[in-house]
Design an enzyme around this catalytic site. Structure first.
Site, mmCIF file in Angstrom:
data_model
loop_
_atom_site.group_PDB
_atom_site.id
_atom_site.type_symbol
_atom_site.label_atom_id
_atom_site.label_comp_id
_atom_site.label_asym_id
_atom_site.label_seq_id
_atom_site.Cartn_x
_atom_site.Cartn_y
_atom_site.Cartn_z
ATOM 1 N N ARG A 174 0.819 -1.218 0.000
ATOM 2 C CA ARG A 174 0.000 0.000 0.000
ATOM 3 C C ARG A 174 0.850 1.263 0.000
ATOM 4 O O ARG A 174 0.554 2.254 0.666
ATOM 5 C CB ARG A 174 -0.955 0.016 1.201
ATOM 6 C CG ARG A 174 -1.912 -1.150 1.252
ATOM 7 C CD ARG A 174 -2.851 -1.183 0.051
ATOM 8 N NE ARG A 174 -3.641 -2.418 0.081
ATOM 9 C CZ ARG A 174 -3.285 -3.543 -0.535
ATOM 10 N NH1 ARG A 174 -2.165 -3.584 -1.247
ATOM 11 N NH2 ARG A 174 -4.031 -4.613 -0.457
ATOM 12 N N SER A 220 -10.731 0.958 3.727
ATOM 13 C CA SER A 220 -9.982 0.617 4.945
ATOM 14 C C SER A 220 -9.236 1.854 5.430
ATOM 15 O O SER A 220 -8.314 2.314 4.771
ATOM 16 C CB SER A 220 -9.005 -0.523 4.657
ATOM 17 O OG SER A 220 -9.691 -1.690 4.284
ATOM 18 N N GLU A 256 -4.477 4.906 6.180
ATOM 19 C CA GLU A 256 -4.217 4.596 4.782
ATOM 20 C C GLU A 256 -4.532 5.760 3.851
ATOM 21 O O GLU A 256 -3.816 5.991 2.891
ATOM 22 C CB GLU A 256 -5.011 3.356 4.361
ATOM 23 C CG GLU A 256 -4.617 2.818 3.005
ATOM 24 C CD GLU A 256 -5.115 1.405 2.768
ATOM 25 O OE1 GLU A 256 -5.809 1.193 1.766
ATOM 26 O OE2 GLU A 256 -4.807 0.525 3.588
#
Length: 378
Positions: free
Chosen positions: A166, A250, A370
């Site tokens: 990520r 998320s 995130e």
């Protein structure tokens, strides 16, 4: 120059927060995008590029800068130097899920498990999007970049983008600047020409998520349909009638920890090994070689652990909210922070900090956000 009346970011982001910028430019094609960015950079003002707004958490105050909306569209199919593969060159503003749907229609395999992920194609490499064992790093060939430092367009191979879990060299991590300040203009992927017939699923993580036995054959269209249904059950497919989808997906990353730290967590905590970096090549000059070669060092794999499990087992169940707050955990998925109706960025940030504190108190681990944070602090 494609200047438009500024729109509040609360209307352009899936978390539905954020004030209006001082200035807004809409770029509908490659030339408009390049010209807009070069002008903004020459002025020296704060700037932000915006695609689908699905990975942005914007603060309540107006943004004192320019927002450039990337609205470019288009997919070009190209030959691949490898037999049995095809390449797709995609404009940065193209909808990601529309690209996945196109790949399935053309019988191309490699991104089907990422069906339903919101946002644009240009944003996908920035955080190396992934789902159910597939990540864009597995199919990404190269990107076209416009560099802020030079204002020049260059083609950059995937290997030079620092792609990791990520993350990439282009991502604005919370609390730090990206290693390379540039904007993606187009993305080239290389996909396997699988066709429309049923085939076994290679990835264990995807088989498990879809309840498919090893060796069982299914088609790409079947995989896409069932991935979308799985994501809908978790509130992870955008739906105007479902407040659980008013989120940035998320909100916290699954944590990457050392194997030693992972052993301090309860054994029930879901975890997955992360392949370690290979040892550097050992070079011993011939004129100094004495016949002894040092033994290879044993390297333990890092471990990825489930942030959703850590949140729920710190006592915060799905649907949790602080008193009088309009922000809450999703009722379907403990990793998503949701806007239950005109929640302010301050309310969402307060909930995020509370979650971080509870997980740290219970497990000694600080979860990292995130999304990209704009004018907001945790």
């Amino acid at each position: 120059m494609p200047e438009v009346t500024p729109i509040p970011l609360a209307q352009l982001t899936t978390l539905r927060t954020g004030g209006a910028p001082s200035r807004m430019l809409d770029a509908h094609d490659r030339a408009e995008l390049v010209d807009a960015l070069r002008e903004v950079w020459a002025d020296g003002d704060p700037w932000l590029v915006l695609g689908g707004g699905s990975n942005l958490f914007a603060g309540d105050e107006p943004f004192d800068g320019t927002v450039v909306r990337i609205l470019t569209q288009g997919v070009e199919r190209l030959p691949s130097p490898r037999d049995g593969y095809a390449r797709l060159c995609v404009e940065a503003g193209h909808d990601w899920d529309a690209l996945v749907a196109l790949s399935v229609d053309e019988g191309l395999s490699g991104i089907t498990a990422m069906s339903g992920i919101p946002g644009t194609v240009g944003a996908a490499p920035v955080q190396n999007v992934g789902a159910y064992g597939q990540e864009i790093v597995q199919t990404l060939v190269e990107v076209e970049l416009l560099d802020e430092s030079t204002g020049e367009v260059s083609t950059v191979p995937a290997a030079e983008l620092g792609l990791g879990f990520r993350t990439s060299a282009l991502k604005h991590h919370y609390g730090s600047a990206p290693a390379r300040r540039a904007v993606i203009l187009s993305v080239t992927l290389e996909l396997f020409e699988l066709g429309h017939a049923a085939h076994p699923i290679a990835g264990e993580q995807l088989r498990t998520a879809l309840g498919v036995a090893e060796g069982e054959a299914v088609s790409l269209s079947w995989i896409r349909e069932h991935v979308l249904e799985t994501r809908r059950r978790k509130g992870m497919v955008l739906d105007a009638d479902d407040p659980d989808t008013y989120s940035a997906g998320s909100f916290f990353q699954n944590a990457i920890v050392s194997a030693a730290f992972a052993r301090t967590l309860p054994p029930e905590c879901p975890r997955w090994p992360v392949s370690p970096d290979l040892d550097p090549v050992l070079v011993i000059p011939l004129d100094s070689y004495d016949g002894y070669v040092p033994p290879a060092q044993s390297v333990q794999s890092d471990v990825k652990v489930s942030a959703a499990w850590l949140i729920e087992h710190s006592g915060l169940r799905k649907g949790f909210r602080l008193p009088r707050s309009r922000a809450a955990l999703s009722s379907k998925h403990a990793l998503a922070l949701t806007n239950r109706g005109r929640a302010s960025a301050a309310e969402l940030a307060e909930l995020a900090r509370f979650i971080q504190g509870r997980v740290q108190s219970e497990f000694g681990l600080v979860l990292q956000p995130e999304p990209v944070l704009l004018n907001v602090e945790l």
